[in-house]
Design an enzyme around this catalytic site. Structure first.
Site, PDB file in Angstrom:
ATOM      1  CB  THR A   1      -6.183  -3.674   0.061  1.00 32.86           C
ATOM      2  OG1 THR A   1      -5.599  -3.369   1.327  1.00 32.86           O
ATOM      3  CG2 THR A   1      -7.629  -4.093   0.257  1.00 32.86           C
TER       4      THR A   1
ATOM      5  CG  ASN B   1      -0.103  -6.874   9.971  1.00 32.65           C
ATOM      6  OD1 ASN B   1      -0.303  -8.069   9.744  1.00 32.65           O
ATOM      7  ND2 ASN B   1      -1.039  -6.095  10.460  1.00 32.65           N
TER       8      ASN B   1
ATOM      9  CD  GLN C   1       4.017  -4.563   7.626  1.00 30.25           C
ATOM     10  OE1 GLN C   1       5.109  -4.058   7.876  1.00 30.25           O
ATOM     11  NE2 GLN C   1       2.892  -3.865   7.678  1.00 30.25           N
TER      12      GLN C   1
ATOM     13  CB  SER D   1       1.886  -2.216  -0.225  1.00 30.43           C
ATOM     14  OG  SER D   1       1.195  -0.998  -0.215  1.00 30.43           O
TER      15      SER D   1
ATOM     16  CG  HIS E   1       1.644   2.454   2.123  1.00 30.19           C
ATOM     17  ND1 HIS E   1       1.364   2.522   3.471  1.00 30.19           N
ATOM     18  CD2 HIS E   1       0.845   1.508   1.620  1.00 30.19           C
ATOM     19  CE1 HIS E   1       0.403   1.647   3.747  1.00 30.19           C
ATOM     20  NE2 HIS E   1       0.074   1.020   2.642  1.00 30.19           N
TER      21      HIS E   1
ATOM     22  CB  THR F   1      -4.683   5.521 -17.975  1.00 25.66           C
ATOM     23  OG1 THR F   1      -5.632   5.608 -19.028  1.00 25.66           O
ATOM     24  CG2 THR F   1      -3.501   6.430 -18.243  1.00 25.66           C
TER      25      THR F   1
ATOM     26  CB  CYS G   1      -7.035  -2.556   9.746  1.00 25.26           C
ATOM     27  SG  CYS G   1      -5.930  -2.468   8.370  1.00 25.26           S
TER      28      CYS G   1
END
Ligand code: PLP
Length: 400
Positions: free
Chosen positions: A90, A170, A198, A218, A220, A251, A338
């Site tokens: 995102t 997705n 995906q 991403s 995850h 950081t 979502c």
């Protein structure tokens, strides 16, 4: 008793949570134990600030970040220096769009996007449109969620400046020929944003020679940690994003970045074999369900899907009732994470022109690294039984 044992352990150890077969890998994937081990080691041993390279402790952290950068780049055929770490897709998508707008000399930026893009793309662009920062053209899809080429060509000929096409959908898993599309986009002097959340690791993607201007992925979705991802872009410059651009370097999340790097490295090594295994398991599940559920309709492009995806509808069995019935047995979903919980039908299936009956009964299954053959056989039995029972209850045929 510490607070983990008091508050979280009971949730993690709930037998209902532990025994359910997890088939919602498009929503998220469990972390691979090898990745978790890497995150833990970096978190405890390599605690330096990767921006503080005046000493060895900071340098060690910086070199972990650089190794991860190389692993992420390698998964999608990119140059390591084009990898910018983010908190996930995102944020990567937001930064790409923000950069495309900020880098553009005069607003509004003309943007074309497919009707089946993820909400992370759609909602960001709709907000930009409300602020008069972009002008939107929609690219149509057909009933299998494939791009309608004349619709893309019309957008390109009309002078669009940014095109957003995902690598893989997705919900229905359709794979898009993003490198071919990127070529067409570049031929008219426009740029392309590819949401590969995906698709990364599950299809061939090449960012070499600046073929793709912005690519989002991403951790995850790759059996890596949540809250870490990357924008891969040869043109991204944080000082040129729209609004309050800054040259300050935050950081880095070194353990998360290490986990993303390890997840990408494993996917690069094992992804091909994993995809073959998953597509066989998916086909087995599909065949078992088709045999038990004569009215079943597969949504998407059967011959060109993500290896781990199965999206289908069975008229007569509303999906929210089926998912609730399966709650403690099989974890699956009615659509994207979502959308789930929201009552609005999937914008993807609507763009494909599915009938109301198919929309109301669609189920999305996503297989993953730990899915086994017995899981598939148990899940097929449980899912088919739930669908038949719900259908019978609603049609008043309880005794059938
Ligand atoms: N794009 C697609 C295609 C997705 O499936 C998702 C997550 O579901 C996202 C973007 C958002 O990714 P993240 O959760 O990393 O922000």
């Amino acid at each position: 008793m510490n607070s983990f044992e008091r508050d979280i352990a009971p949730i993690a150890q709930d037998p209902k949570v532990r025994s359910a077969i997890y088939l919602d890998h498009h929503a998220t994937t469990p972390i691979d134990p090898r990745v978790a081990q890497m995150v833990m080691r970096v978190m405890t041993d390599i605690y330096g600030n990767a921006n503080s390279t005046g000493h060895g402790i900071g340098n060690a952290a910086a070199s972990v970040v650089e190794q991860s950068r190389a692993a992420v780049a390698d998964l999608v055929g990119a140059e390591p220096e084009h990898v910018h770490f983010t908190s996930g897709s995102t944020e990567a998508i937001y930064l790409a769009i923000s950069h495309a707008i900020g880098n553009h000399r005069k607003a509004p930026l003309r943007v074309a996007l497919s009707r089946v893009e993820h909400r992370a793309v759609v909602d960001t662009l709709l907000q930009a449109e409300r602020l008069e920062l972009v002008e939107i053209t929609w690219i149509d899809v057909d009933d299998s969620a494939r791009i309608v080429w004349p619709s893309l060509e019309t957008a390109l000929q009309a002078g669009v400046e940014l095109v957003c096409i995902m690598a893989a959908n997705n919900e229905v898993g359709t794979l898009y020929p993003v490198n071919t599309i990127a070529q067409k986009v570049h031929d008219v002097g426009a740029t392309i944003l590819v949401d590969a959340t995906q698709g990364a690791g599950r299809m061939t993607l090449s960012c070499l020679d600046s073929e793709i201007d912005y690519l989002a992925l991403s951790g995850h979705k790759l059996n890596g940690p949540k809250g870490v991802g990357a924008l891969i872009s040869p043109i991204y410059d944080p000082t040129k994003t729209y609004g309050l651009a800054t040259s300050h370097r935050a950081t880095p999340n070194v353990p998360g970045i290490a986990g993303l790097g390890e997840a990408c490295r494993l996917m690069r090594l094992e992804g091909e074999a994993e995809n073959t295994r998953l597509s066989l398991l998916r086909d087995r599940l599909q065949a078992e369900l088709l045999q038990r559920l004569p009215g079943m309709v597969i949504n998407g492009e059967v011959g060109n899907r993500l290896s781990n995806n199965l999206n289908f509808s069975v008229p007569g069995a509303p999906n929210d009732v089926v998912v609730a019935r399966l709650r403690d047995t099989v974890a699956l979903s009615t659509g994207s994470a979502c959308n789930s919980g929201a009552q609005s039908p999937s914008h993807v299936l609507m763009a494909m022109g599915l009938s109301e009956e198919l929309l109301d009964t669609c189920l999305r299954i996503g297989l993953g690294r730990q899915t086994t053959e017995p899981d598939i056989d148990h899940a097929a039995e449980a899912i088919a039984t739930a669908i038949i029972e719900v259908g019978n209850l609603l049609s008043g045929d309880e005794n059938d």
